[in-house]
Design an enzyme around this catalytic site. Structure first.
Site, PDB file in Angstrom:
ATOM      1  N   ASP A   1     141.475  59.188 -12.753  1.00 24.91           N
ATOM      2  CA  ASP A   1     142.680  60.014 -12.865  1.00 24.91           C
ATOM      3  C   ASP A   1     143.734  59.199 -13.609  1.00 24.91           C
ATOM      4  O   ASP A   1     143.418  58.175 -14.197  1.00 24.91           O
ATOM      5  CB  ASP A   1     143.146  60.410 -11.444  1.00 24.91           C
ATOM      6  CG  ASP A   1     143.738  61.813 -11.452  1.00 24.91           C
ATOM      7  OD1 ASP A   1     144.655  62.047 -12.261  1.00 24.91           O
ATOM      8  OD2 ASP A   1     143.277  62.660 -10.662  1.00 24.91           O
ATOM      9  N   ASP A   2     145.003  59.638 -13.532  1.00 23.56           N
ATOM     10  CA  ASP A   2     146.055  58.897 -14.248  1.00 23.56           C
ATOM     11  C   ASP A   2     146.230  57.497 -13.686  1.00 23.56           C
ATOM     12  O   ASP A   2     146.642  56.582 -14.389  1.00 23.56           O
ATOM     13  CB  ASP A   2     147.387  59.655 -14.150  1.00 23.56           C
ATOM     14  CG  ASP A   2     147.293  60.986 -14.893  1.00 23.56           C
ATOM     15  OD1 ASP A   2     146.573  61.036 -15.904  1.00 23.56           O
ATOM     16  OD2 ASP A   2     147.894  61.972 -14.438  1.00 23.56           O
TER      17      ASP A   2
ATOM     18  N   ASP B   1     147.014  38.060 -13.849  1.00 25.96           N
ATOM     19  CA  ASP B   1     146.701  36.952 -14.756  1.00 25.96           C
ATOM     20  C   ASP B   1     146.153  37.526 -16.049  1.00 25.96           C
ATOM     21  O   ASP B   1     145.473  38.560 -16.031  1.00 25.96           O
ATOM     22  CB  ASP B   1     145.616  36.049 -14.137  1.00 25.96           C
ATOM     23  CG  ASP B   1     146.207  34.786 -13.567  1.00 25.96           C
ATOM     24  OD1 ASP B   1     146.933  34.117 -14.315  1.00 25.96           O
ATOM     25  OD2 ASP B   1     145.941  34.498 -12.386  1.00 25.96           O
TER      26      ASP B   1
ATOM     27  N   ASP C   1     144.171  33.511  -7.129  1.00 22.63           N
ATOM     28  CA  ASP C   1     145.472  33.630  -6.447  1.00 22.63           C
ATOM     29  C   ASP C   1     145.327  34.345  -5.108  1.00 22.63           C
ATOM     30  O   ASP C   1     145.991  33.996  -4.128  1.00 22.63           O
ATOM     31  CB  ASP C   1     146.446  34.432  -7.317  1.00 22.63           C
ATOM     32  CG  ASP C   1     146.973  33.609  -8.482  1.00 22.63           C
ATOM     33  OD1 ASP C   1     147.028  32.382  -8.345  1.00 22.63           O
ATOM     34  OD2 ASP C   1     147.315  34.218  -9.515  1.00 22.63           O
TER      35      ASP C   1
ATOM     36  N   LYS D   1     144.810  51.724 -29.011  1.00 20.98           N
ATOM     37  CA  LYS D   1     143.762  51.765 -27.989  1.00 20.98           C
ATOM     38  C   LYS D   1     142.390  51.729 -28.642  1.00 20.98           C
ATOM     39  O   LYS D   1     142.215  52.271 -29.730  1.00 20.98           O
ATOM     40  CB  LYS D   1     143.885  53.098 -27.249  1.00 20.98           C
ATOM     41  CG  LYS D   1     144.491  52.983 -25.876  1.00 20.98           C
ATOM     42  CD  LYS D   1     144.567  54.333 -25.260  1.00 20.98           C
ATOM     43  CE  LYS D   1     144.127  54.261 -23.822  1.00 20.98           C
ATOM     44  NZ  LYS D   1     144.404  55.446 -23.063  1.00 20.98           N
TER      45      LYS D   1
ATOM     46  N   HIS E   1     142.941  49.157 -19.192  1.00 24.44           N
ATOM     47  CA  HIS E   1     143.395  49.574 -20.522  1.00 24.44           C
ATOM     48  C   HIS E   1     142.843  48.573 -21.526  1.00 24.44           C
ATOM     49  O   HIS E   1     142.944  47.359 -21.323  1.00 24.44           O
ATOM     50  CB  HIS E   1     144.927  49.578 -20.560  1.00 24.44           C
ATOM     51  CG  HIS E   1     145.475  49.867 -21.929  1.00 24.44           C
ATOM     52  ND1 HIS E   1     145.811  51.144 -22.339  1.00 24.44           N
ATOM     53  CD2 HIS E   1     145.713  49.045 -22.977  1.00 24.44           C
ATOM     54  CE1 HIS E   1     146.251  51.083 -23.598  1.00 24.44           C
ATOM     55  NE2 HIS E   1     146.193  49.830 -24.004  1.00 24.44           N
TER      56      HIS E   1
ATOM     57  N   CYS F   1     147.898  45.985 -35.402  1.00 20.80           N
ATOM     58  CA  CYS F   1     147.999  47.202 -34.599  1.00 20.80           C
ATOM     59  C   CYS F   1     147.504  46.972 -33.172  1.00 20.80           C
ATOM     60  O   CYS F   1     146.532  46.286 -32.947  1.00 20.80           O
ATOM     61  CB  CYS F   1     147.167  48.277 -35.269  1.00 20.80           C
ATOM     62  SG  CYS F   1     147.118  49.799 -34.359  1.00 20.80           S
TER      63      CYS F   1
ATOM     64  N   ASP G   1     145.911  27.549  -5.838  1.00 20.83           N
ATOM     65  CA  ASP G   1     144.796  27.337  -6.774  1.00 20.83           C
ATOM     66  C   ASP G   1     145.342  26.686  -8.035  1.00 20.83           C
ATOM     67  O   ASP G   1     146.454  26.974  -8.479  1.00 20.83           O
ATOM     68  CB  ASP G   1     144.051  28.642  -7.082  1.00 20.83           C
ATOM     69  CG  ASP G   1     144.916  29.685  -7.735  1.00 20.83           C
ATOM     70  OD1 ASP G   1     146.122  29.758  -7.385  1.00 20.83           O
ATOM     71  OD2 ASP G   1     144.420  30.422  -8.589  1.00 20.83           O
TER      72      ASP G   1
END
Ligand SMILES: Cc1cc2nc3c(=O)[nH]c(=O)nc-3n(C[C@H](O)[C@H](O)[C@H](O)COP(=O)(O)OP(=O)(O)OC[C@H]3O[C@@H](n4cnc5c(N)ncnc54)[C@H](O)[C@@H]3O)c2cc1C
Length: 759
Positions: A453-454, A471, A494, A424, A545, A421, A634
């Protein structure tokens, strides 16, 4: 790193890698307890085996023969190894406090940190005497002393304070070694003068008269002056004074007297004895806290005073492991009963030793050979380690009793794992984990984590352009904090390579499911490490996330800002023929971590690689620009050759690499030579088609490292030849000490293959 197949439900944290804890690690390796995670925290990856130290000083053994590689042993045991110094315990929160990393939670804690010399009790000793503990520091100073004695032409006087077994043995070992060194240099060994200070009338007060007599004779034959009833009460530069009024001018003052408990134990609230050692019951459990155990020199068995000797620390390992296990299984603990008499084999420096046990006495070269055999056999238990895959997995019948809420969480963790699964991580777990993480705030972050916020909203100042990069990778080490630091550094690479200044980051992470408290801590540790690095780079974490997944993984999308006028200054495609190729950090992370997983790498190689992976490229970029760098990138997963080709192709040039000049991480040459390579190596090796003289270079030992994938690698840059030497010196001055010129840029030739290897 071995992936857990069941959720972690309990954490045992081992503080210190002393003689008892190495035994605990070994026992848990042989008989793991399902759902239990062991973490060992130690300031020294190479932990010394006290029995062989005098032999090391005398020159009979090398460094590795007398040290146990804790990182490797922990990997063998499926345990986590954190190199750090513990500085306290928060017992109410059940957390261990470390010098460099965030507090670490425990369910059970065990302490095996040895003893600490009490130098502060004697005026001037802290400043002017060299304590034998901690051994790591002693070893550094001993090597310096060796170098000094070799370089010094005149007489040298060495005073050893403390005439117990440790002091006597050390004196004879040092004398044997130093005399040998002087003889080898053609100098007079009689220029060395040794003095041994004993607070009591006798040396070796805890041993029988025959043993004492034998050592008195050896010391007299070797012209070591014994100062009796001479408790040293003051030390100054090059001088010491005893209570009986004697003084001595000495070039070196070595301190081997009775030590006490570590100062931080006093603030722990644990019951301690008069010397500051942790009072433990016969179960090795602290008298005042049943969740805390202690063993070895730092433990004081209530009503059973024991000599501070490695032999007891070793013997405590097994009962300690059993009681830690029994405590988690809620089974009654068992008592440890130390032997009343114990065998001490004390060497005289010259491959000769004395045996002492109660009233027993023997001496001879055979005693040394016997001691050598026992010691080497002991060390083999910790050095001859088969990888997990080569060991039969022992059946685990025991189940840890869990509270009801924990049972539900554990069951759902297993269900999620089976279903793969990607849900979240729970909002409460996440918000608790992130509550103590403090990303920097920036004026150009209009909406970020401070007012979530969103999505985050950022301002790009006029005249600036946005540099954007992403990355993501799986944890290569079972240490979420360190992994977070390396992942963030890798992602920032980077932006730096483009000449940009990091502005903001969003994180994406997967965390294996488990008990909420364990998941919460993993997220906290990982993000704490990452945010430290982002903050240092001036980069604000603005969102992210976190989902559940089979493995711990972390990545960042990073925004950087660049002055539009600087756009293109550090593109990959700007190389000019005649430029010198510079590499700012050594390579070899791929082969080293592959070897670590197979128990084929030394722990200190991995320590050094992790240090290099945490070094930011931030300071190198302005230095390269100031020296007129024409192109830069790099080094990451495609390896040196892959990244070089990304530069030569758009630049329309060829290049030459000096294989012998490649800066390598310590150990990488050995692991690559052993044929141990990263699983990504084969994909990178396809690029060999770009090599003009591949068959000729194939046998060069550094050849495989051209393809070695790097994590958080250094910068590969082309710099005009006239500025190369100055640039290298400046980069080294900035801390990129292994910066090297590794090749040069050539005009595009007629050949299909753009890269020539100079062997
Ligand atoms: C010269 C000499 C020779 C000796 N020879 C012998 C001998 O032949 N036989 C014998 O039985 N005994 C011998 N001893 C005594 C022996 O050294 C000690 O009794 C023994 O080392 C104690 O073992 P330990 O496991 O308690 O701790 P140690 O061996 O001292 O190990 C403690 C570990 O904990 C780590 N550590 C310490 N503090 C922290 C911290 N705050 N955070 C994280 N890690 C920490 C250290 O780095 C170390 O790895 C000798 C002592 C000396 C000085």
């Amino acid at each position: 790193m071995q992936a857990a197949t069941t959720p972690i439900v309990r954490d045992i944290v081992l503080v210190g890698g002393g003689h008892s804890h190495v035994g605990v690690l070994r026992m848990f390796a042989m008989k793991p307890l399902s759902g239990v995670r062991l973490t060992v925290i130690c300031s020294d990856t190479d932990t010394p085996y006290s029995g062989m130290l005098p032999g090391y000083i005398a020159g009979h053994y090398d460094f590795d023969a007398v040290h146990i590689d804790l990182r490797r042993l922990a990997e063998f045991a499926g345990a986590r190894y954190f190199r750090d110094e513990v500085i306290g315990i928060d017992r109410s929160a059940r957390k261990v406090l470390c010098r460099t990393r965030p507090p670490l939670p425990y369910d059970l804690l065990s302490i095996n940190i040895g003893s600490t010399p009490q130098l502060s009790r004697v005026t001037g000793a802290s400043e002017h005497a060299l304590p034998v503990k901690p051994i790591r520091r002693f070893n550094e100073r001993w090597l310096a002393l060796l170098a000094r004695v070799r370089a010094h032409a005149g007489p040298t006087t060495i005073a050893v304070v403390g005439a117990g077994a440790g002091g006597v043995e050390l004196t004879l070992a040092m004398q044997y070694r130093l005399r040998g060194e002087l003889v080898a240099l053609g100098r007079d060994p009689d220029n060395l003068h040794f003095h041994l200070f004993s607070a009591a009338a006798n040396i070796l007060p805890t041993h029988n008269a025959a043993v004492r007599g034998a050592f008195e004779r050896v010391l007299a034959e070797r012209r070591v002056a014994i100062h009796r009833d001479a408790e040293v009460v003051e030390v100054a530069a090059g001088r010491l004074q005893a209570r009986n009024g004697e003084t001595l001018a000495a070039d070196e003052i070595i301190w081997v007297t009775q030590a006490g408990g570590a100062p931080w134990l006093r603030d722990s609230g644990l019951a301690l004895d008069g010397e500051g050692f942790i009072r433990v019951r016969d179960t090795l459990q602290s008298e005042s806290d049943p969740l805390i155990f202690a063993a070895g020199d730092c433990a004081a068995l209530i009503d059973q005073p024991l000599e501070k000797a490695g032999v007891f620390a070793v013997r405590m390992g097994e009962p300690l492991a059993n009681n830690l296990r029994r405590a988690l299984l809620c089974q009654p603990l068992r008592g440890y009963h130390p032997q009343r008499r114990w065998l001490a084999l004390i060497s005289t420096g010259d491959r000769h030793a004395v045996a002492s046990r109660g009233r027993f006495f023997a001496r001879g070269d055979w005693v040394w050979r016997w001691k050598d055999w026992i010691d080497r056999r002991f060390m083999r238990r910790f050095t001859e380690l088969a990888p997990m895959t080569e060991r039969a997995a022992p059946p685990v019948a025991e189940t840890i009793p869990l509270e009801k809420a924990e049972q539900t969480q554990a069951i759902s963790a297993i269900a999620m794992r089976c279903g793969g699964c990607g849900a979240k991580v729970g909002a409460t777990v996440l918000s608790r984990a992130l509550a103590n993480i403090h990303p920097i705030e920036r004026a150009d972050v209009l909406i970020g984590l401070h007012s979530p916020d969103d999505a985050a909203v950022l301002r790009v100042p006029p005249g600036s352009a946005l540099v954007h990069s992403v990355d993501f990778f799986r944890a290569f080490i079972d240490d979420p904090w360190l992994f977070g630091r390396v992942a963030a550094n890798h992602a920032l690479g980077d932006i730096f390579a483009m000449g940009g200044a990091p502005q903001s980051a969003t994180a994406i992470a997967t965390v294996p499911p488990g008990l909420e408290s364990k998941v919460e801590d993993t997220v906290f540790q990982m993000m704490a490490g990452a945010v430290e690095v982002l903050n240092e780079a001036g980069c604000a974490l603005v969102g992210g996330h976190t989902g559940e997944g089979r493995e711990l993984a972390l990545g960042f999308a990073i925004n950087g800002l660049i002055d539009e006028g600087l756009l293109g200054v550090l593109r990959k495609g700007g190389m000019q023929p005649g430029d010198v190729l510079l590499l700012t950090k050594p390579i070899g992370t791929g082969t080293l971590f592959a070897a670590h997983a197979r128990l084929q790498a030394r722990g200190r190689w991995i320590d050094a690689a992790l240090e290099a992976m945490q070094q930011s490229n931030r300071l190198a970029v302005p230095c390269l620009i100031a020296h007129g760098a024409t192109a830069c990138t790099d080094l990451t997963g495609f390896g040196l050759l892959g990244h070089l080709l990304e530069m030569t192709r758009p630049s329309g040039v060829d290049a030459e690499i000096y294989l012998s000049e490649l800066p390598l991480l310590e150990g990488a040459a050995e692991t690559a030579a052993a044929g141990i390579l990263s699983s990504l190596q084969s994909a990178n090796v396809r690029l060999r088609r770009a090599l003009r003289n591949q068959p000729e270079a194939l046998l060069h030992p550094n050849y495989p490292l051209l393809f070695d994938p790097q994590t958080a690698g250094g910068l590969l840059a082309s710099v005009p030849a006239a500025h190369a030497a100055g640039c290298i010196a400046a980069l080294r001055g900035l801390g990129y000490t292994r910066t090297a010129s590794i090749g040069r840029v050539l005009p595009a030739g007629g050949a299909m293959e753009p890269i020539h290897l100079r062997t």
